[in-house]
Write an enzyme that holds these catalytic residues in place. Structure first.
Site, PDB file in Angstrom:
ATOM      1  N   HIS A  43       0.985  -1.216  -0.102  1.00 45.39           N
ATOM      2  CA  HIS A  43       0.070  -0.020   0.014  1.00 45.39           C
ATOM      3  C   HIS A  43       0.901   1.189   0.027  1.00 45.39           C
ATOM      4  O   HIS A  43       0.720   2.182  -0.784  1.00 45.39           O
ATOM      5  CB  HIS A  43      -0.948   0.264   1.299  1.00 45.39           C
ATOM      6  CG  HIS A  43      -1.762  -1.151   1.181  1.00 45.39           C
ATOM      7  ND1 HIS A  43      -3.323  -0.784   1.118  1.00 45.39           N
ATOM      8  CD2 HIS A  43      -2.038  -2.447   1.289  1.00 45.39           C
ATOM      9  CE1 HIS A  43      -3.953  -1.949   1.080  1.00 45.39           C
ATOM     10  NE2 HIS A  43      -3.071  -3.221   1.020  1.00 45.39           N
ATOM     11  N   ALA A  90      -6.259 -12.585  -0.511  1.00 40.20           N
ATOM     12  CA  ALA A  90      -6.736 -10.948  -0.887  1.00 40.20           C
ATOM     13  C   ALA A  90      -7.476 -11.122  -2.274  1.00 40.20           C
ATOM     14  O   ALA A  90      -8.274 -12.003  -2.574  1.00 40.20           O
ATOM     15  CB  ALA A  90      -5.757  -9.867  -0.880  1.00 40.20           C
ATOM     16  N   GLU A  91      -7.432 -10.156  -3.227  1.00 40.95           N
ATOM     17  CA  GLU A  91      -8.104 -10.266  -4.306  1.00 40.95           C
ATOM     18  C   GLU A  91      -7.251 -10.765  -5.537  1.00 40.95           C
ATOM     19  O   GLU A  91      -7.695 -10.652  -6.647  1.00 40.95           O
ATOM     20  CB  GLU A  91      -8.751  -8.631  -4.762  1.00 40.95           C
ATOM     21  CG  GLU A  91      -7.666  -8.006  -5.516  1.00 40.95           C
ATOM     22  CD  GLU A  91      -6.170  -7.435  -5.210  1.00 40.95           C
ATOM     23  OE1 GLU A  91      -5.921  -8.234  -3.871  1.00 40.95           O
ATOM     24  OE2 GLU A  91      -5.414  -6.873  -5.835  1.00 40.95           O
ATOM     25  N   SER A 115       2.494  -6.002  -8.299  1.00 35.50           N
ATOM     26  CA  SER A 115       3.512  -6.759  -9.187  1.00 35.50           C
ATOM     27  C   SER A 115       2.865  -7.109 -10.297  1.00 35.50           C
ATOM     28  O   SER A 115       3.626  -7.109 -11.522  1.00 35.50           O
ATOM     29  CB  SER A 115       3.625  -8.214  -8.320  1.00 35.50           C
ATOM     30  OG  SER A 115       4.045  -8.005  -6.994  1.00 35.50           O
ATOM     31  N   GLU A 118       3.118  -3.895 -12.554  1.00 32.85           N
ATOM     32  CA  GLU A 118       4.734  -4.030 -12.838  1.00 32.85           C
ATOM     33  C   GLU A 118       5.165  -4.848 -13.882  1.00 32.85           C
ATOM     34  O   GLU A 118       6.057  -4.540 -14.755  1.00 32.85           O
ATOM     35  CB  GLU A 118       5.559  -4.149 -11.723  1.00 32.85           C
ATOM     36  CG  GLU A 118       5.280  -3.066 -10.586  1.00 32.85           C
ATOM     37  CD  GLU A 118       5.974  -3.163  -9.115  1.00 32.85           C
ATOM     38  OE1 GLU A 118       5.249  -2.333  -8.332  1.00 32.85           O
ATOM     39  OE2 GLU A 118       6.360  -4.286  -8.978  1.00 32.85           O
ATOM     40  N   HIS A 151       2.355 -13.888  -7.313  1.00 37.24           N
ATOM     41  CA  HIS A 151       1.044 -14.325  -6.394  1.00 37.24           C
ATOM     42  C   HIS A 151       0.058 -13.179  -6.885  1.00 37.24           C
ATOM     43  O   HIS A 151      -1.035 -13.324  -6.377  1.00 37.24           O
ATOM     44  CB  HIS A 151       1.589 -14.057  -4.896  1.00 37.24           C
ATOM     45  CG  HIS A 151       1.707 -12.612  -4.555  1.00 37.24           C
ATOM     46  ND1 HIS A 151       2.595 -11.593  -5.335  1.00 37.24           N
ATOM     47  CD2 HIS A 151       1.128 -11.844  -3.713  1.00 37.24           C
ATOM     48  CE1 HIS A 151       2.529 -10.463  -4.866  1.00 37.24           C
ATOM     49  NE2 HIS A 151       1.471 -10.546  -3.752  1.00 37.24           N
ATOM     50  N   ASP A 204      -6.187   5.326   2.367  1.00 38.06           N
ATOM     51  CA  ASP A 204      -6.172   4.275   2.142  1.00 38.06           C
ATOM     52  C   ASP A 204      -7.715   3.738   2.445  1.00 38.06           C
ATOM     53  O   ASP A 204      -8.247   4.101   3.434  1.00 38.06           O
ATOM     54  CB  ASP A 204      -5.223   3.261   2.804  1.00 38.06           C
ATOM     55  CG  ASP A 204      -4.701   2.327   2.109  1.00 38.06           C
ATOM     56  OD1 ASP A 204      -3.680   1.915   1.652  1.00 38.06           O
ATOM     57  OD2 ASP A 204      -5.593   1.068   2.130  1.00 38.06           O
ATOM     58  N   ALA A 227      14.004  -7.658  -3.067  1.00 41.27           N
ATOM     59  CA  ALA A 227      14.686  -7.570  -4.329  1.00 41.27           C
ATOM     60  C   ALA A 227      14.298  -6.140  -4.982  1.00 41.27           C
ATOM     61  O   ALA A 227      13.329  -5.830  -4.711  1.00 41.27           O
ATOM     62  CB  ALA A 227      14.113  -8.772  -5.322  1.00 41.27           C
ATOM     63  N   TRP A 256      -1.602  -6.586  -6.979  1.00 41.46           N
ATOM     64  CA  TRP A 256      -1.843  -5.955  -8.179  1.00 41.46           C
ATOM     65  C   TRP A 256      -0.619  -5.124  -8.374  1.00 41.46           C
ATOM     66  O   TRP A 256      -0.257  -4.947  -9.610  1.00 41.46           O
ATOM     67  CB  TRP A 256      -3.004  -4.741  -7.865  1.00 41.46           C
ATOM     68  CG  TRP A 256      -3.320  -4.180  -8.982  1.00 41.46           C
ATOM     69  CD1 TRP A 256      -3.375  -2.823  -8.957  1.00 41.46           C
ATOM     70  CD2 TRP A 256      -3.609  -4.538 -10.209  1.00 41.46           C
ATOM     71  NE1 TRP A 256      -3.606  -2.463 -10.476  1.00 41.46           N
ATOM     72  CE2 TRP A 256      -4.021  -3.467 -10.912  1.00 41.46           C
ATOM     73  CE3 TRP A 256      -3.913  -5.854 -10.801  1.00 41.46           C
ATOM     74  CZ2 TRP A 256      -4.159  -3.547 -12.266  1.00 41.46           C
ATOM     75  CZ3 TRP A 256      -4.168  -5.910 -12.164  1.00 41.46           C
ATOM     76  CH2 TRP A 256      -4.196  -4.842 -12.910  1.00 41.46           C
ATOM     77  N   GLN A 305      12.515  -4.996  -7.615  1.00 43.03           N
ATOM     78  CA  GLN A 305      11.933  -5.843  -8.389  1.00 43.03           C
ATOM     79  C   GLN A 305      11.589  -5.170  -9.801  1.00 43.03           C
ATOM     80  O   GLN A 305      11.505  -5.690 -10.870  1.00 43.03           O
ATOM     81  CB  GLN A 305      10.420  -6.130  -7.663  1.00 43.03           C
ATOM     82  CG  GLN A 305       9.342  -6.831  -8.795  1.00 43.03           C
ATOM     83  CD  GLN A 305       8.279  -7.431  -8.084  1.00 43.03           C
ATOM     84  OE1 GLN A 305       8.464  -8.403  -7.173  1.00 43.03           O
ATOM     85  NE2 GLN A 305       6.941  -7.096  -8.253  1.00 43.03           N
TER      86      GLN A 305
HETATM   87  N1  UDP Z   1       8.687  -5.592  -4.074  1.00 42.82           N
HETATM   88  C1  UDP Z   1       9.798  -5.322  -4.315  1.00 42.82           C
HETATM   89  N2  UDP Z   1      10.868  -6.226  -3.937  1.00 42.82           N
HETATM   90  C2  UDP Z   1      10.410  -7.615  -3.438  1.00 42.82           C
HETATM   91  C3  UDP Z   1       9.036  -7.628  -2.853  1.00 42.82           C
HETATM   92  C4  UDP Z   1       7.891  -6.850  -3.390  1.00 42.82           C
HETATM   93  O1  UDP Z   1       9.981  -4.428  -4.888  1.00 42.82           O
HETATM   94  O2  UDP Z   1      11.205  -8.340  -2.917  1.00 42.82           O
HETATM   95  C5  UDP Z   1       7.486  -4.643  -4.145  1.00 42.82           C
HETATM   96  C6  UDP Z   1       6.874  -4.787  -5.604  1.00 42.82           C
HETATM   97  O3  UDP Z   1       7.613  -4.379  -6.624  1.00 42.82           O
HETATM   98  C7  UDP Z   1       5.563  -4.344  -5.379  1.00 42.82           C
HETATM   99  C8  UDP Z   1       5.394  -4.481  -4.031  1.00 42.82           C
HETATM  100  O4  UDP Z   1       6.359  -4.818  -3.237  1.00 42.82           O
HETATM  101  O5  UDP Z   1       5.609  -3.033  -5.869  1.00 42.82           O
HETATM  102  C9  UDP Z   1       4.424  -5.774  -3.597  1.00 42.82           C
HETATM  103  O6  UDP Z   1       3.071  -5.529  -3.754  1.00 42.82           O
HETATM  104  P1  UDP Z   1       1.921  -6.473  -4.379  1.00 42.82           P
HETATM  105  O7  UDP Z   1       0.638  -5.739  -4.552  1.00 42.82           O
HETATM  106  O8  UDP Z   1       2.577  -6.947  -5.514  1.00 42.82           O
HETATM  107  O9  UDP Z   1       2.073  -7.482  -3.612  1.00 42.82           O
HETATM  108  P2  UDP Z   1       1.742  -7.584  -1.752  1.00 42.82           P
HETATM  109  O10 UDP Z   1       3.077  -7.300  -1.088  1.00 42.82           O
HETATM  110  O11 UDP Z   1       0.947  -6.326  -1.321  1.00 42.82           O
HETATM  111  O12 UDP Z   1       1.157  -8.751  -1.418  1.00 42.82           O
END
Ligand code: UDP
Length: 483
Positions: free
Chosen positions: A20, A389-390, A371, A374, A366, A124, A349, A369, A351
């Site tokens: 978030h 979640a969703e 990821s 991205e 997983h 939020d 990471a 949203w 990402q």
């Molecule tokens: N992320 C990252 N490195 C990691 C794991 C996650 O930069 O090792 C970032 C990813 O790029 C995304 C966010 O964390 O922006 C994860 O959000 P997402 O909605 O995909 O999943 P959530 O963590 O909320 O389940």
């Protein structure tokens, strides 16, 4: 837009979870780039994470981004000291306490509103009380869910019609009613959010929905071309005022901005990029399950075996530190055998940087949203492995509507993925399938087209950029009327 929105001041208030905070900080940067003064509200322990991210924004706009902290009342309410982030309590008995504790931020938040009088609050979905707080000062509140239009509509439909009640078993398929496309799901995939009569949960859900209806509207991290039918449906059928202004991650233009999102990366980016540079184009599968999913050692072991059996090069992000003794989650001799072929990142990471590298050919995700979007923005096909979640809705969007991914075949929603739900041969098959030539070429082409559309959407005059201008204009008009 050439207009000067200098006088506009917006509060951004993300829920304290990486999934978030990351997009809302990006959003603040986006508004700041348009000349809006922005203030991000957070707790003291989360402030350094956000300031580190903002520091990388080297242009003039970083001056327009401030951080304001509110003390998080954790200790008095039964949370451990230093617990200001939901990821550490997610899917534990402490999560409802964490959620309750956030409501105690209302009073200090209202003090900030009183003294700073922003023109708008983007808060939020997890903070339903902010609609009332903002209303006390005549300030519009916008809601940020952090999910797609597809999921916003599907969620709404689940709560309105409860279509899973018409099935005879948890695994019987039902069609999501009054929804574009013939999307089929099972009760098992819909998850506890909707199907269980959890009194505490439902009352929070109802409060959040009701507060959203009274809010000024919804800002969505998506772009129109990606999910037109669902964006239209949300606005026209569900009657919500909504602005699409994403993909938000694309506001990060330079390398440093892409690296410092969320936590500090556990790998030196040079090392990571150097490794990727040695790989051929589209040959590496990137495996990461976001910021909150926790898999059991037995599930991790199956993933390791599946990756090895697939024969594909990989980068695998695992929430395990090097100090953790007894690597029960890795097959004997795995790291030695995988030298040069696979890179394990223990922790966090960079990402976005990884996904944008030309060596990345697929993403096991997983379906969070952020990821998902991205990956779309980078033009990378996905192997979908939703957990909770969703995420099962996002899987449907990716695999059945956009057709840029193959499902690993998870059948059951869970809070954070502790169950072992996919064996090694299933992982192997999904990875092989996504890299199989015919399967992939169509998918990769579609993914690349979407990535171009995503970039166009955020460029000057693109659909998201224009929608952002419309929103800023409207907020400007509103605030001049209320003066
Ligand atoms: N992320 C990252 N490195 C990691 C794991 C996650 O930069 O090792 C970032 C990813 O790029 C995304 C966010 O964390 O922006 C994860 O959000 P997402 O909605 O995909 O999943 P959530 O963590 O909320 O389940």
């Amino acid at each position: 837009m050439g207009s000067n929105y200098g006088p506009l001041h917006i509060f951004f208030f993300p829920f304290m979870a990486h999934g978030h905070m990351i997009p809302l900080v990006d959003m603040a940067k986006l508004f700041a780039a348009k000349g809006v003064r922005t203030t991000i509200i957070t707790t003291p322990l989360n402030a350094p994470i956000i300031s580190k991210t903002i520091e990388q924004t080297k242009t003039h706009q970083s001056k327009e981004i401030n951080i304001q902290t509110i003390k998080f009342p954790n200790v008095g309410v039964g949370l451990p000291e230093g617990c200001e982030h939901s990821d550490s309590v997610l899917s534990t008995d402490l999560f409802p306490i964490f959620l309750k504790a956030t409501t105690l931020m209302q009073e200090p938040f209202e003090q900030l509103l009183l003294h700073q009088r922003p023109n708008c609050v983007v808060a939020d979905w997890f903070f339903p009380w902010t609609t009332d707080s903002a209303a006390k000062f005549g300030i519009p509140r916008l809601v940020f869910h952090g999910i797609s239009f597809f999921s916003l509509c599907a969620t709404k439909i689940m709560s309105l019609y409860k279509p899973y009640n018409n099935t005879c078993s948890d695994s019987e398929l039902f069609v999501i009613p009054n929804f574009p496309g013939e999307i089929k799901m099972t009760r098992l995939q819909v998850g506890n959010f909707h199907t269980k009569d959890n009194v505490g949960h439902n009352s929070f859900w109802n409060e959040a929905e009701e507060s959203e209806e009274r809010s000024y509207g919804v800002v969505v991290n998506s772009f129109y071309e990606l999910e037109k039918d669902y964006a239209d449906h949300y606005r026209n059928v569900h009657g919500r005022k909504a602005w699409h202004i994403g993909p938000l991650s694309l506001c990060n233009r330079n390398k440093e901005e892409k690296i410092y999102r969320g936590k500090e990366a556990s790998i030196d980016e040079h090392e990571c990029l150097k490794w990727l540079d040695t790989q051929t184009t589209n040959s590496v599968v990137y495996v990461c399950f976001g910021s909150a999913v926790k898999f059991s050692d037995s599930q991790l072991l199956e993933i390791a075996m599946g990756l090895e059996a697939s024969g594909q090069q990989f980068i695998w992000v695992v929430r395990k530190s090097i100090q953790e003794k007894g690597e029960k989650w890795l097959p004997e001799g795995f790291e030695k055998r995988m030298e040069g072929k696979g890179l394990i990142i223990r922790g966090w990471a960079p990402q976005v940087l990884i996904l944008e590298h030309e060596a990345i050919g697929a993403f096991v995700t997983h379906c969070g949203w952020n990821s998902t979007l991205e990956a779309v923005s980078a033009g990378v096909p996905m192997i979908t492995w939703p957990v909770g979640a969703e995420q099962f809705f996002n899987e449907k969007l990716v695999t059945e509507v956009l057709k840029i991914g193959v499902p690993v075949g998870v059948k059951k929603w869970s809070y954070s993925g502790v169950d072992c739900c996919a064996k090694w041969d299933v992982v192997e098959k999904a990875v092989k399938m996504v890299f199989a030539k015919e399967e992939l070429e169509g998918m990769r082409k579609r993914a690349k087209v979407l990535a171009q559309m995503a970039r166009r959407a955020v460029e000057e005059g693109g659909s998201s950029d224009s929608n952002l201008d419309v929103l800023i204009q409207e907020l400007g008009t509103l605030s001049s009327l209320s003066r």
